[in-house]
Design a protein around this motif. Structure first.
Motif, PDB file in Angstrom:
ATOM      1  N   ALA A  51       0.115  22.574 -14.646  1.00  0.00           N
ATOM      2  CA  ALA A  51      -0.034  22.142 -13.060  1.00  0.00           C
ATOM      3  C   ALA A  51       0.442  20.666 -13.563  1.00  0.00           C
ATOM      4  O   ALA A  51       0.412  19.718 -12.243  1.00  0.00           O
ATOM      5  N   GLY A  52       0.216  19.979 -14.131  1.00  0.00           N
ATOM      6  CA  GLY A  52       0.145  19.199 -14.449  1.00  0.00           C
ATOM      7  C   GLY A  52      -1.137  18.282 -13.458  1.00  0.00           C
ATOM      8  O   GLY A  52      -1.035  16.988 -13.441  1.00  0.00           O
ATOM      9  N   ALA A  53      -2.568  18.643 -13.661  1.00  0.00           N
ATOM     10  CA  ALA A  53      -3.459  18.675 -13.193  1.00  0.00           C
ATOM     11  C   ALA A  53      -4.428  17.875 -14.709  1.00  0.00           C
ATOM     12  O   ALA A  53      -4.395  18.698 -15.396  1.00  0.00           O
ATOM     13  N   THR A  54      -5.305  17.655 -14.279  1.00  0.00           N
ATOM     14  CA  THR A  54      -6.482  16.789 -15.108  1.00  0.00           C
ATOM     15  C   THR A  54      -7.999  17.890 -14.193  1.00  0.00           C
ATOM     16  O   THR A  54      -8.132  18.356 -13.649  1.00  0.00           O
ATOM     17  N   SER A  55      -9.219  17.336 -15.429  1.00  0.00           N
ATOM     18  CA  SER A  55      -9.928  18.364 -15.170  1.00  0.00           C
ATOM     19  C   SER A  55     -11.543  17.328 -15.067  1.00  0.00           C
ATOM     20  O   SER A  55     -11.968  16.195 -15.168  1.00  0.00           O
ATOM     21  N   PRO A  56     -12.135  17.509 -13.836  1.00  0.00           N
ATOM     22  CA  PRO A  56     -13.134  16.046 -13.249  1.00  0.00           C
ATOM     23  C   PRO A  56     -14.241  16.888 -14.008  1.00  0.00           C
ATOM     24  O   PRO A  56     -15.321  16.187 -13.977  1.00  0.00           O
ATOM     25  N   PHE A  57     -14.295  18.282 -14.483  1.00  0.00           N
ATOM     26  CA  PHE A  57     -15.612  18.349 -15.549  1.00  0.00           C
ATOM     27  C   PHE A  57     -15.261  18.001 -16.712  1.00  0.00           C
ATOM     28  O   PHE A  57     -16.399  17.449 -17.521  1.00  0.00           O
ATOM     29  N   LEU A  58     -14.151  17.950 -17.479  1.00  0.00           N
ATOM     30  CA  LEU A  58     -14.300  17.398 -19.214  1.00  0.00           C
ATOM     31  C   LEU A  58     -14.141  16.008 -18.915  1.00  0.00           C
ATOM     32  O   LEU A  58     -14.087  15.605 -18.368  1.00  0.00           O
ATOM     33  N   GLY A  59     -16.057  15.473 -19.338  1.00  0.00           N
ATOM     34  CA  GLY A  59     -16.018  14.274 -20.321  1.00  0.00           C
ATOM     35  C   GLY A  59     -17.210  13.740 -18.943  1.00  0.00           C
ATOM     36  O   GLY A  59     -17.828  12.713 -19.119  1.00  0.00           O
ATOM     37  N   TYR A  60     -17.295  14.649 -17.791  1.00  0.00           N
ATOM     38  CA  TYR A  60     -18.472  14.485 -17.093  1.00  0.00           C
ATOM     39  C   TYR A  60     -19.737  14.275 -17.502  1.00  0.00           C
ATOM     40  O   TYR A  60     -20.455  15.363 -18.265  1.00  0.00           O
ATOM     41  N   ARG A  61     -20.513  12.855 -17.423  1.00  0.00           N
ATOM     42  CA  ARG A  61     -21.624  12.669 -17.508  1.00  0.00           C
ATOM     43  C   ARG A  61     -22.194  12.099 -16.939  1.00  0.00           C
ATOM     44  O   ARG A  61     -22.226  10.954 -16.113  1.00  0.00           O
ATOM     45  N   PRO A  62     -23.283  13.423 -15.562  1.00  0.00           N
ATOM     46  CA  PRO A  62     -24.255  12.514 -14.742  1.00  0.00           C
ATOM     47  C   PRO A  62     -25.953  11.880 -14.744  1.00  0.00           C
ATOM     48  O   PRO A  62     -25.880  12.648 -15.945  1.00  0.00           O
TER      49      PRO A  62
END
Length: 256
Positions: A51-62
């Motif tokens: 889809a040409g999209a990226t992940s907001p989860f990958l690498g996320y660090r709260p």
């Protein structure tokens, strides 16, 4: 600060939401006995790439996390409630699986989750999953102009508590837009008629999390991410990204 989205922005968020819907559908359909959680993560990653999209989860660090999240898909199995990290674990008949996935497309985010049983479900697991979906539907139905945030939480909490389930309350839903997590927080319990007024243009990730044992407590697994029930009971998670509009709630991550 709560950002109100225009119709054009909501339409763009729908496109991101549909990437999320496709990935979750593909992962759910592929989740069979013997399939590993890492294989499901790679499948979801492929949907993003296509889809040409990226992940907001990958690498996320709260702030609570000891390390960045290492995957694009959260895979929570049996007593895992949310934030499960994909591993080489291979699914077994009767496993209760919750998948949570996000996508970022053209600067807009989408976020959704679903739960299901692999193979032959136990009646109590089927009831838990069905109740999570009913709680989500109740929360969405309350997401209308003129209501308040407490009405969403009350709707979700009423369904969960009347069925005898616990609620993961301190990890609830959230606003969503340019970023995956925005204001306002969206509680899974609340008092009707209380809280922030709901206005057209607000976009919310509504996500009940149910604990079958009836207790609300949990602990964090050694990976620093996965939340597990303290009593070992199973859990279910359901989520959609929802826009509040003059004509009613619009589900942007609807799975067709």
């Amino acid at each position: 600060m709560v950002e109100l989205k225009t119709k054009t922005s909501i339409d763009a968020m729908y496109e991101a939401g549909q990437v999320v819907a496709r990935a979750l559908t593909a992962a759910r359909d592929a989740a069979d006995v013997g399939v590993s959680l890492l294989e499901l993560d790679e499948l979801a990653h492929g949907v993003l790439r296509e889809a040409g999209a990226t992940s907001p989860f990958l690498g996320y660090r709260p702030s609570f996390a000891p390390t960045p999240f290492p995957a694009v898909l959260c895979t929570s199995v049996n007593d895992a409630i949310v934030h499960g990290v994909p591993t080489g674990y291979r699914l077994r008949d009767g496993d209760l699986v919750s998948l949570d996935f996000g996508a970022q497309l053209h600067g807009w985010a989408g976020d959704s989750a679903l739960s299901f049983v692999v193979g032959t479900p136990r009646p109590e697991d089927a009831r838990l999953v069905e109740t999570a979906e009913r709680a989500l539907a109740a929360g969405i139905a309350a997401a209308v102009p003129g209501n308040r945030m407490g009405d969403i939480g009350h709707a979700i909490g009423t369904v969960c508590r009347s069925a005898g389930y616990g609620i993961l309350d301190d990890f609830g839903g959230h606003g969503i837009g340019r970023r995956m997590h925005e204001d306002p927080p969206v509680p899974n319990e609340g008092r009707p008629g209380r809280g922030l007024p709901l206005r057209p243009g607000m976009v919310l990730a509504i996500e009940p999390m149910l604990l079958a044992g009836g207790r609300d407590d949990y602990h964090v697994a050694p990976d620093g991410w996965t939340l597990r029930t303290n009593d070992g009971s199973r859990a279910a998670h359901a989520e959609h990204t929802v826009a509040i509009t003059e004509s009613g709630p619009r589900v942007l991550t609807e799975r067709h």
